[in-house]
Design a protein around this motif. Structure first.
Motif, PDB file in Angstrom:
ATOM      1  N   ASN A  80     107.991  17.777  48.846  1.00 42.56           N
ATOM      2  CA  ASN A  80     106.542  17.650  48.900  1.00 42.56           C
ATOM      3  C   ASN A  80     105.931  18.797  48.104  1.00 42.56           C
ATOM      4  N   ASP A  81     105.000  18.473  47.185  1.00 38.70           N
ATOM      5  CA  ASP A  81     104.359  19.532  46.411  1.00 38.70           C
ATOM      6  C   ASP A  81     102.991  19.919  46.962  1.00 38.70           C
ATOM      7  N   ARG A  82     102.585  19.331  48.080  1.00 39.12           N
ATOM      8  CA  ARG A  82     101.318  19.613  48.757  1.00 39.12           C
ATOM      9  C   ARG A  82     100.097  19.254  47.924  1.00 39.12           C
ATOM     10  N   LEU A  83     100.296  18.501  46.845  1.00 43.78           N
ATOM     11  CA  LEU A  83      99.193  18.059  46.001  1.00 43.78           C
ATOM     12  C   LEU A  83      99.110  16.537  45.948  1.00 43.78           C
ATOM     13  N   GLY A  84      99.860  15.872  46.783  1.00 36.75           N
ATOM     14  CA  GLY A  84      99.818  14.424  46.835  1.00 36.75           C
ATOM     15  C   GLY A  84     101.108  13.741  46.423  1.00 36.75           C
ATOM     16  N   LYS A  85     102.039  14.474  45.841  1.00 35.46           N
ATOM     17  CA  LYS A  85     103.325  13.880  45.467  1.00 35.46           C
ATOM     18  C   LYS A  85     104.355  14.191  46.536  1.00 35.46           C
ATOM     19  N   LYS A  86     104.963  13.133  47.040  1.00 36.49           N
ATOM     20  CA  LYS A  86     106.034  13.269  48.015  1.00 36.49           C
ATOM     21  C   LYS A  86     107.169  12.396  47.530  1.00 36.49           C
ATOM     22  N   VAL A  87     108.317  12.996  47.304  1.00 36.35           N
ATOM     23  CA  VAL A  87     109.435  12.307  46.684  1.00 36.35           C
ATOM     24  C   VAL A  87     110.634  12.350  47.626  1.00 36.35           C
ATOM     25  N   ARG A  88     111.299  11.197  47.776  1.00 37.06           N
ATOM     26  CA  ARG A  88     112.564  11.148  48.512  1.00 37.06           C
ATOM     27  C   ARG A  88     113.695  10.991  47.521  1.00 37.06           C
ATOM     28  N   VAL A  89     114.701  11.852  47.655  1.00 35.57           N
ATOM     29  CA  VAL A  89     115.822  11.869  46.719  1.00 35.57           C
ATOM     30  C   VAL A  89     117.114  11.732  47.503  1.00 35.57           C
ATOM     31  N   GLN A 114     125.454  25.116  45.565  1.00 33.07           N
ATOM     32  CA  GLN A 114     125.508  23.768  46.127  1.00 33.07           C
ATOM     33  C   GLN A 114     124.582  23.645  47.335  1.00 33.07           C
ATOM     34  N   LEU A 115     124.173  22.420  47.620  1.00 33.15           N
ATOM     35  CA  LEU A 115     123.259  22.156  48.728  1.00 33.15           C
ATOM     36  C   LEU A 115     123.891  22.488  50.074  1.00 33.15           C
ATOM     37  N   GLN A 116     125.184  22.233  50.216  1.00 29.35           N
ATOM     38  CA  GLN A 116     125.850  22.520  51.485  1.00 29.35           C
ATOM     39  C   GLN A 116     125.936  24.020  51.751  1.00 29.35           C
ATOM     40  N   ASP A 117     125.924  24.845  50.712  1.00 24.58           N
ATOM     41  CA  ASP A 117     125.937  26.293  50.898  1.00 24.58           C
ATOM     42  C   ASP A 117     124.587  26.801  51.417  1.00 24.58           C
ATOM     43  N   TYR A 118     123.515  26.127  51.060  1.00 27.26           N
ATOM     44  CA  TYR A 118     122.191  26.459  51.586  1.00 27.26           C
ATOM     45  C   TYR A 118     121.920  25.778  52.924  1.00 27.26           C
ATOM     46  N   GLU A 119     122.876  25.015  53.427  1.00 26.06           N
ATOM     47  CA  GLU A 119     122.769  24.274  54.680  1.00 26.06           C
ATOM     48  C   GLU A 119     121.597  23.305  54.648  1.00 26.06           C
ATOM     49  N   ILE A 120     121.478  22.578  53.539  1.00 26.92           N
ATOM     50  CA  ILE A 120     120.481  21.524  53.413  1.00 26.92           C
ATOM     51  C   ILE A 120     121.098  20.245  53.955  1.00 26.92           C
ATOM     52  N   HIS A 121     120.437  19.664  54.948  1.00 30.08           N
ATOM     53  CA  HIS A 121     120.975  18.511  55.648  1.00 30.08           C
ATOM     54  C   HIS A 121     120.148  17.262  55.384  1.00 30.08           C
ATOM     55  N   ASP A 122     120.602  16.148  55.912  1.00 27.83           N
ATOM     56  CA  ASP A 122     119.924  14.867  55.760  1.00 27.83           C
ATOM     57  C   ASP A 122     118.565  14.906  56.450  1.00 27.83           C
ATOM     58  N   GLY A 123     117.526  14.446  55.746  1.00 31.95           N
ATOM     59  CA  GLY A 123     116.187  14.388  56.305  1.00 31.95           C
ATOM     60  C   GLY A 123     115.399  15.675  56.204  1.00 31.95           C
ATOM     61  N   MET A 124     115.922  16.646  55.490  1.00 29.76           N
ATOM     62  CA  MET A 124     115.258  17.948  55.383  1.00 29.76           C
ATOM     63  C   MET A 124     114.081  17.887  54.414  1.00 29.76           C
ATOM     64  N   ASN A 125     113.039  18.669  54.700  1.00 27.61           N
ATOM     65  CA  ASN A 125     111.876  18.766  53.834  1.00 27.61           C
ATOM     66  C   ASN A 125     111.956  20.044  53.014  1.00 27.61           C
ATOM     67  N   ILE A 126     111.689  19.929  51.717  1.00 24.79           N
ATOM     68  CA  ILE A 126     111.707  21.076  50.814  1.00 24.79           C
ATOM     69  C   ILE A 126     110.368  21.109  50.079  1.00 24.79           C
ATOM     70  N   GLU A 127     109.857  22.309  49.870  1.00 27.55           N
ATOM     71  CA  GLU A 127     108.609  22.470  49.146  1.00 27.55           C
ATOM     72  C   GLU A 127     108.879  22.491  47.650  1.00 27.55           C
ATOM     73  N   LEU A 128     108.021  21.825  46.916  1.00 28.13           N
ATOM     74  CA  LEU A 128     108.192  21.646  45.479  1.00 28.13           C
ATOM     75  C   LEU A 128     107.058  22.355  44.766  1.00 28.13           C
ATOM     76  N   TYR A 129     107.392  23.301  43.876  1.00 26.93           N
ATOM     77  CA  TYR A 129     106.401  24.046  43.108  1.00 26.93           C
ATOM     78  C   TYR A 129     106.683  23.846  41.618  1.00 26.93           C
ATOM     79  N   TYR A 130     105.663  24.055  40.813  1.00 24.15           N
ATOM     80  CA  TYR A 130     105.800  23.946  39.363  1.00 24.15           C
ATOM     81  C   TYR A 130     105.485  25.291  38.730  1.00 24.15           C
ATOM     82  N   GLN A 131     106.254  25.655  37.707  1.00 26.45           N
ATOM     83  CA  GLN A 131     106.014  26.916  36.995  1.00 26.45           C
ATOM     84  C   GLN A 131     104.986  26.721  35.932  1.00 26.45           C
TER      85      GLN A 131
END
Length: 73
Positions: free
Chosen positions: A7-16, A56-73
């Motif tokens: 979620n980028d908190r600007l209206g875009k929500k993406v499931r990957v 890797q994602l498993q090293d950060y302990e990112i699991h199924d259904g997790m929410n991540i914040e999305l920012y742009y540079q």
């Protein structure tokens, strides 16, 4: 197979959908394909933790259904 919500908190929500052994850089490329932005301009964060591309994602302990914040540079 993981399903991560970005979620980028600007209206875009993406499931990957990705694998636990994918890197954060691979996740950014999947997000970029859905949003239409360049993958190297995307920054992924969870609270104050900025995820690095080569880990890797498993090293950060990112699991199924997790929410991540999305920012742009």
């Amino acid at each position: 197979m993981l399903e991560i919500t970005c979620n980028d908190r600007l209206g875009k929500k993406v499931r990957v959908k990705c694998n636990p052994d994918d890197t954060v850089g691979d996740l950014k490329k999947l997000i970029a394909a859905q949003t239409g932005t360049k993958w190297d301009k995307i920054v992924l964060k969870k609270w104050y933790t900025t995820f690095k591309d080569h880990i890797q994602l498993q090293d950060y302990e990112i699991h199924d259904g997790m929410n991540i914040e999305l920012y742009y540079q």
